[in-house]
Design a protein around this motif. Structure first.
Motif, PDB file in Angstrom:
ATOM      1  N   ASN A   1       0.817  -1.216   0.000  1.00 34.82           N
ATOM      2  CA  ASN A   1       0.000   0.000   0.000  1.00 34.82           C
ATOM      3  C   ASN A   1       0.851   1.266   0.000  1.00 34.82           C
ATOM      4  O   ASN A   1       0.543   2.239  -0.682  1.00 34.82           O
ATOM      5  CB  ASN A   1      -0.934   0.014   1.209  1.00 34.82           C
ATOM      6  N   GLN A   2       1.955   1.265   0.770  1.00 31.13           N
ATOM      7  CA  GLN A   2       2.757   2.489   0.930  1.00 31.13           C
ATOM      8  C   GLN A   2       4.217   2.329   0.512  1.00 31.13           C
ATOM      9  O   GLN A   2       4.992   3.266   0.608  1.00 31.13           O
ATOM     10  CB  GLN A   2       2.713   2.940   2.405  1.00 31.13           C
ATOM     11  N   ASN A   3       4.620   1.139   0.078  1.00 29.06           N
ATOM     12  CA  ASN A   3       6.011   0.886  -0.295  1.00 29.06           C
ATOM     13  C   ASN A   3       6.110   0.411  -1.735  1.00 29.06           C
ATOM     14  O   ASN A   3       5.208  -0.260  -2.242  1.00 29.06           O
ATOM     15  CB  ASN A   3       6.624  -0.193   0.609  1.00 29.06           C
ATOM     16  N   ALA A   4       7.221   0.738  -2.391  1.00 30.38           N
ATOM     17  CA  ALA A   4       7.488   0.264  -3.742  1.00 30.38           C
ATOM     18  C   ALA A   4       8.992   0.069  -3.912  1.00 30.38           C
ATOM     19  O   ALA A   4       9.778   0.926  -3.494  1.00 30.38           O
ATOM     20  CB  ALA A   4       6.967   1.245  -4.783  1.00 30.38           C
ATOM     21  N   SER A   5       9.381  -1.059  -4.517  1.00 33.03           N
ATOM     22  CA  SER A   5      10.802  -1.339  -4.748  1.00 33.03           C
ATOM     23  C   SER A   5      10.987  -1.954  -6.118  1.00 33.03           C
ATOM     24  O   SER A   5      10.102  -2.630  -6.642  1.00 33.03           O
ATOM     25  CB  SER A   5      11.340  -2.316  -3.688  1.00 33.03           C
ATOM     26  N   LEU A   6      12.176  -1.711  -6.693  1.00 30.22           N
ATOM     27  CA  LEU A   6      12.537  -2.321  -7.972  1.00 30.22           C
ATOM     28  C   LEU A   6      13.900  -2.980  -7.814  1.00 30.22           C
ATOM     29  O   LEU A   6      14.835  -2.376  -7.293  1.00 30.22           O
ATOM     30  CB  LEU A   6      12.593  -1.267  -9.088  1.00 30.22           C
ATOM     31  N   TYR A   7      13.999  -4.246  -8.255  1.00 26.15           N
ATOM     32  CA  TYR A   7      15.248  -5.001  -8.203  1.00 26.15           C
ATOM     33  C   TYR A   7      15.677  -5.343  -9.625  1.00 26.15           C
ATOM     34  O   TYR A   7      14.840  -5.669 -10.475  1.00 26.15           O
ATOM     35  CB  TYR A   7      15.066  -6.301  -7.410  1.00 26.15           C
ATOM     36  N   ASP A   8      16.990  -5.277  -9.884  1.00 28.40           N
ATOM     37  CA  ASP A   8      17.456  -5.661 -11.210  1.00 28.40           C
ATOM     38  C   ASP A   8      17.453  -7.183 -11.335  1.00 28.40           C
ATOM     39  O   ASP A   8      17.117  -7.899 -10.387  1.00 28.40           O
ATOM     40  CB  ASP A   8      18.834  -5.061 -11.517  1.00 28.40           C
ATOM     41  N   LYS A   9      17.846  -7.704 -12.502  1.00 29.69           N
ATOM     42  CA  LYS A   9      17.736  -9.143 -12.767  1.00 29.69           C
ATOM     43  C   LYS A   9      18.662  -9.989 -11.880  1.00 29.69           C
ATOM     44  O   LYS A   9      18.502 -11.199 -11.791  1.00 29.69           O
ATOM     45  CB  LYS A   9      18.028  -9.411 -14.244  1.00 29.69           C
ATOM     46  N   SER A  10      19.615  -9.344 -11.217  1.00 23.67           N
ATOM     47  CA  SER A  10      20.498 -10.080 -10.309  1.00 23.67           C
ATOM     48  C   SER A  10      19.998 -10.040  -8.874  1.00 23.67           C
ATOM     49  O   SER A  10      20.580 -10.672  -7.992  1.00 23.67           O
ATOM     50  CB  SER A  10      21.914  -9.490 -10.365  1.00 23.67           C
ATOM     51  N   GLY A  11      18.906  -9.300  -8.635  1.00 25.93           N
ATOM     52  CA  GLY A  11      18.364  -9.206  -7.285  1.00 25.93           C
ATOM     53  C   GLY A  11      18.867  -8.002  -6.507  1.00 25.93           C
ATOM     54  O   GLY A  11      18.572  -7.846  -5.323  1.00 25.93           O
ATOM     55  N   LYS A  12      19.609  -7.112  -7.159  1.00 21.76           N
ATOM     56  CA  LYS A  12      20.132  -5.909  -6.500  1.00 21.76           C
ATOM     57  C   LYS A  12      19.055  -4.825  -6.477  1.00 21.76           C
ATOM     58  O   LYS A  12      18.387  -4.573  -7.469  1.00 21.76           O
ATOM     59  CB  LYS A  12      21.363  -5.406  -7.232  1.00 21.76           C
ATOM     60  N   LEU A  13      18.904  -4.174  -5.325  1.00 18.36           N
ATOM     61  CA  LEU A  13      17.908  -3.119  -5.169  1.00 18.36           C
ATOM     62  C   LEU A  13      18.289  -1.889  -5.986  1.00 18.36           C
ATOM     63  O   LEU A  13      19.379  -1.348  -5.847  1.00 18.36           O
ATOM     64  CB  LEU A  13      17.776  -2.734  -3.689  1.00 18.36           C
ATOM     65  N   ILE A  14      17.372  -1.446  -6.838  1.00 22.84           N
ATOM     66  CA  ILE A  14      17.576  -0.224  -7.621  1.00 22.84           C
ATOM     67  C   ILE A  14      17.041   0.980  -6.849  1.00 22.84           C
ATOM     68  O   ILE A  14      17.686   2.023  -6.785  1.00 22.84           O
ATOM     69  CB  ILE A  14      16.876  -0.339  -8.991  1.00 22.84           C
ATOM     70  N   TYR A  15      15.851   0.857  -6.265  1.00 17.11           N
ATOM     71  CA  TYR A  15      15.306   1.921  -5.424  1.00 17.11           C
ATOM     72  C   TYR A  15      14.260   1.351  -4.468  1.00 17.11           C
ATOM     73  O   TYR A  15      13.721   0.260  -4.681  1.00 17.11           O
ATOM     74  CB  TYR A  15      14.686   3.040  -6.269  1.00 17.11           C
ATOM     75  N   HIS A  16      14.004   2.075  -3.413  1.00 18.08           N
ATOM     76  CA  HIS A  16      12.888   1.794  -2.517  1.00 18.08           C
ATOM     77  C   HIS A  16      12.208   3.124  -2.205  1.00 18.08           C
ATOM     78  O   HIS A  16      12.853   4.075  -1.775  1.00 18.08           O
ATOM     79  CB  HIS A  16      13.344   1.133  -1.220  1.00 18.08           C
ATOM     80  N   THR A  17      10.903   3.188  -2.441  1.00 15.58           N
ATOM     81  CA  THR A  17      10.139   4.405  -2.185  1.00 15.58           C
ATOM     82  C   THR A  17       9.076   4.119  -1.128  1.00 15.58           C
ATOM     83  O   THR A  17       8.362   3.113  -1.219  1.00 15.58           O
ATOM     84  CB  THR A  17       9.450   4.905  -3.473  1.00 15.58           C
ATOM     85  N   TYR A  18       9.019   5.004  -0.155  1.00 15.97           N
ATOM     86  CA  TYR A  18       8.002   4.876   0.892  1.00 15.97           C
ATOM     87  C   TYR A  18       7.159   6.146   0.919  1.00 15.97           C
ATOM     88  O   TYR A  18       7.681   7.259   0.877  1.00 15.97           O
ATOM     89  CB  TYR A  18       8.645   4.654   2.259  1.00 15.97           C
ATOM     90  N   VAL A  19       5.845   5.982   0.968  1.00 19.53           N
ATOM     91  CA  VAL A  19       4.911   7.098   1.014  1.00 19.53           C
ATOM     92  C   VAL A  19       4.114   7.009   2.305  1.00 19.53           C
ATOM     93  O   VAL A  19       3.538   5.956   2.606  1.00 19.53           O
ATOM     94  CB  VAL A  19       3.958   7.059  -0.203  1.00 19.53           C
ATOM     95  N   VAL A  20       4.075   8.097   3.060  1.00 15.36           N
ATOM     96  CA  VAL A  20       3.363   8.103   4.343  1.00 15.36           C
ATOM     97  C   VAL A  20       1.874   7.848   4.117  1.00 15.36           C
ATOM     98  O   VAL A  20       1.257   8.416   3.212  1.00 15.36           O
ATOM     99  CB  VAL A  20       3.559   9.455   5.064  1.00 15.36           C
ATOM    100  N   ALA A  21       1.301   6.990   4.940  1.00 20.90           N
ATOM    101  CA  ALA A  21      -0.119   6.650   4.802  1.00 20.90           C
ATOM    102  C   ALA A  21      -0.997   7.780   5.307  1.00 20.90           C
ATOM    103  O   ALA A  21      -0.579   8.586   6.150  1.00 20.90           O
ATOM    104  CB  ALA A  21      -0.419   5.378   5.584  1.00 20.90           C
ATOM    105  N   PRO A  22      -2.247   7.862   4.799  1.00 19.79           N
ATOM    106  CA  PRO A  22      -3.190   8.846   5.343  1.00 19.79           C
ATOM    107  C   PRO A  22      -3.620   8.417   6.736  1.00 19.79           C
ATOM    108  O   PRO A  22      -3.269   7.326   7.197  1.00 19.79           O
ATOM    109  CB  PRO A  22      -4.355   8.791   4.348  1.00 19.79           C
ATOM    110  N   GLY A  23      -4.389   9.255   7.396  1.00 17.89           N
ATOM    111  CA  GLY A  23      -4.857   8.910   8.737  1.00 17.89           C
ATOM    112  C   GLY A  23      -5.641   7.614   8.726  1.00 17.89           C
ATOM    113  O   GLY A  23      -6.316   7.276   7.757  1.00 17.89           O
ATOM    114  N   ARG A  24      -5.564   6.872   9.820  1.00 21.65           N
ATOM    115  CA  ARG A  24      -6.217   5.571   9.884  1.00 21.65           C
ATOM    116  C   ARG A  24      -7.714   5.654   9.625  1.00 21.65           C
ATOM    117  O   ARG A  24      -8.304   4.775   9.022  1.00 21.65           O
ATOM    118  CB  ARG A  24      -5.974   4.943  11.251  1.00 21.65           C
TER     119      ARG A  24
END
Length: 668
Positions: free
Chosen positions: A499-522
């Motif tokens: 819901n609030q996280n996104a990551s991309l890994y290359d074909k070798s499994g190495k992390l390209i980026y990780h993005t986190y977005v703060v959630a709205p109020g519960r």
């Protein structure tokens, strides 16, 4: 330190200024908006007290239908994969169907203008782009065929059925020169050009029955047989006009056709109407018909408890009337192999299944069936198609819903939402004795026999050619310990998101980026999530369909266990769509939308909070690019405790119902 503090403040203010983007357009309507919905063609339908409007993703007025005022959403029917909607109005004695092209706003046909006082049945014929209506005229009952391409009536027929007691129960079957329809008493072959009866066949079929409504009262208080639909309830009129309990189909032979209802499956000669088969009696309703080189595989559906209880009281059920004497001892889903030429069973005994078939996969002479009962229990059955026997003593109970089936050297690999395991195709035994438990599992397979499975805070890589699995990425590190809910293979690598996280890994499994977005109020999260449906499901659906085909994980009515037949069916569907698109300009909008699904898969929408509070005024949506992980656009919804919005992935716009008579559009 002060410089750093002021820099952080400046960055926060700048981020908020970017996030609090004004709408790209705002559209005010003269009266209160009752509902709004995105059509398959991408036009936004807005229903108000005074009219029905068509709005483009850019906020432009495409059309306005003043004669469609104060219409309920339940009285509007989308003809799937077409640019047409049907607006249904039903009174105590009168009713109309109005077919509208959502791209142009033009009324293609109105049954009132063509002499129908009331409509009881409406059937779409996709091969010819025709619509069949049955209803009452001032002179009596009338059957009418309309060409949606031209908006012209092809023919009308007033001398076919027996009074009000004869009702249409089937879908319309299309032959080269004729139309097939079934009533509760007969099957009719009608001339496609004139509507004249070419012959009829005595065949009793059950009337469709409306599903029970959830309300207080006895168990059967909600059941309602279709019966005479001319005076049907206004709220049920649209549903009753399209409900059927029987159907026709052809397979590899234009000289014959098959017909099934709730009691039998049989075959007829097209030219004479002579029955070719000895009727195959069904113990329960048809679920799947699969065409295999060995014959016709028929999977029936398990009756629901309310069907059985209703049958024992002498009435009908959700899927049609069930004979009371058969209600208890034949309540089962089964698999049969039938000779398509004669209708004779090719096995000595049928194969019992547990629940209804959700998916199937053919491997050699084994057919694997994934089934599910109404209570949610899931099973796998393996049938030996040559012997006509189940490989396992009984269907294997598995935990979670089936997500994937793959054949490996060790056996059948299956993945559910809760576990992964391998079944021996000869014995049905689980090769991994303890199984492999997963939590909220998601997966994606490439075309080279490799699958990526995300669960237990890691990504597993599965080689289906060898049956090996490796821990590909250990520790996803998603903030707030979120579980991934999607995984996708991009040219750049493997994309995983929650819901609030996104990551991309290359074909070798190495992390390209990780993005986190703060959630709205519960308090707002659940309300905001509801808006992520709508037309956003179009892109998800198209991507899911492509993935299903890639997995050979089949869902659908007329499937095939023969790869060549699958290709033939796919090609014929594409040709039919292409032919229709070239004939009708509005169909091109559907084609463009479908082609846009690839672009829609390049981003993900996330809910977020722009003001670090639990208040509605700070809630909004951010669009994240899957390749770069960067936020492409931020939209502040705000001001409402129950935000009313929907996302159109393909049109790249967020529609926001900001007050009683205003809709705002945020482009991204």
């Amino acid at each position: 330190m002060k410089k750093l503090f002021f820099l952080l403040i400046l960055q926060s203010v700048s981020a908020m200024l970017i996030a609090q983007k004004n709408a790209d357009w705002k559209k005010d309507f003269p009266s209160k908006i009752n509902w709004y919905k995105i059509s398959d063609a991408g036009v936004l339908l807005v229903a108000t007290k005074d009219a029905l409007y068509g709005i483009s993703p850019e906020g432009q007025d495409v059309w306005k239908a003043d004669d469609i005022e104060n219409i309920k959403e339940s009285n509007l029917d989308f003809i799937e994969n077409t640019p047409y909607i049907v607006v249904v109005k039903q009174g105590t004695t009168k009713g109309t169907n109005k077919v509208v092209d959502v791209v142009t706003g033009k009324t293609v046909i109105s049954t009132a203008d063509e002499g129908l006082v009331s409509v009881s049945k409406r059937l779409y014929l996709p091969r010819s782009n025709n619509l069949l209506f049955y209803g009452a005229s001032k002179q009596g009952l009338m059957l009418m065929l309309v060409d949606l391409t031209t908006g012209k009536k092809v023919w009308e027929q007033k001398k076919i059925f027996e009074k009000n007691s004869e009702q249409i129960v089937s879908e319309a079957g299309e032959l080269n020169d004729a139309i097939l329809i079934a009533t509760n008493k007969r099957i009719y072959k009608l001339n496609k050009l004139s509507g004249e009866e070419m012959y009829n066949i005595d065949m009793k079929s059950d009337l469709p029955v409306l599903a029970p409504k959830k309300k207080k009262g006895g168990m059967f208080s909600g059941f309602k047989a279709m019966g005479n639909a001319f005076s049907g309830n206004m709220e049920e009129a649209n549903e009753m006009q399209t409900m059927t309990s029987a159907d026709f189909f052809q397979h590899k032979d234009d000289n014959s056709f098959y017909f099934w209802n709730q009691d039998v499956l049989t075959k007829f000669d097209v030219a004479t109407g002579k029955e070719i088969w000895k009727r195959f009696e069904l113990p329960s309703p048809v679920a799947y018909i699969l065409h295999d080189t060995r014959g016709m595989l028929l999977a029936t559906a398990e009756k629901r408890q309310e069907d059985i209880d209703k049958a024992n009281k002498g009435g009908g059920g959700l899927l049609g009337k069930i004979k009371a004497k058969n209600a208890a001892n034949k309540n089962r889903a089964s698999l049969y192999l039938i000779d398509p030429a004669t209708g004779a069973e090719k096995w000595n005994s049928d194969i019992d299944l547990k629940g209804d078939v959700l998916a199937y996969k053919l491997t050699g002479n084994k057919l694997v069936l994934a089934t599910q009962k109404d209570d949610g229990d899931n099973f796998i059955s393996i049938a030996d198609l040559d012997a006509g026997k189940s490989v396992t003593k009984k269907p294997l109970n598995i935990k979670g819903e089936i997500q994937d089936l793959q054949v490996t050297p060790q056996g059948l690999y299956y993945r559910t939402t809760d576990q992964i395991n391998i079944l021996d195709l000869e014995s049905g035994d689980k090769t991994w004795k303890k199984g492999f438990t997963v939590k909220k599992c998601v997966g994606y397979n490439d075309n080279g026999g490799v699958g990526y499975v995300c669960a237990n805070d890691m990504i597993y890589k599965v080689n289906f050619n060898t049956g090996d699995m490796e821990d590909w990425v250990k520790g996803l590190g998603f903030n707030k310990d979120e579980d991934p809910n999607s995984i996708q293979l991009l040219p750049e690598g493997v994309f995983v998101a929650s819901n609030q996280n996104a990551s991309l890994y290359d074909k070798s499994g190495k992390l390209i980026y990780h993005t986190y977005v703060v959630a709205p109020g519960r308090t707002l999260t659940g309300k905001l999530l509801s808006g992520l449906g709508g037309a956003a499901s179009l892109a998800v659906g198209a991507a899911g369909a492509a993935n299903s085909a890639q997995l050979s994980y089949a869902k659908g009515y007329y499937g095939s266990t023969d790869p060549q037949l699958d290709r033939d069916i796919k090609n014929s569907n594409q040709l039919a769509s292409a032919g229709m698109s070239s004939a009708i300009a509005s169909f091109q909008s559907i084609g463009k939308r479908f082609n846009a699904t690839k672009q829609a898969n390049g981003f993900i929408a996330m809910l977020t909070n722009f003001g670090n509070s639990n208040q509605a005024k700070d809630a909004g949506i951010t669009i994240v690019d899957k390749v770069t992980g960067k936020r492409k656009a931020d939209m502040l919804l705000g001001d409402k405790t129950s935000p009313d919005y929907t996302i159109d992935d393909l049109g790249k716009v967020v529609y926001y119902h900001s007050d009683n008579n205003t809709i705002e559009g945020f482009k991204f």
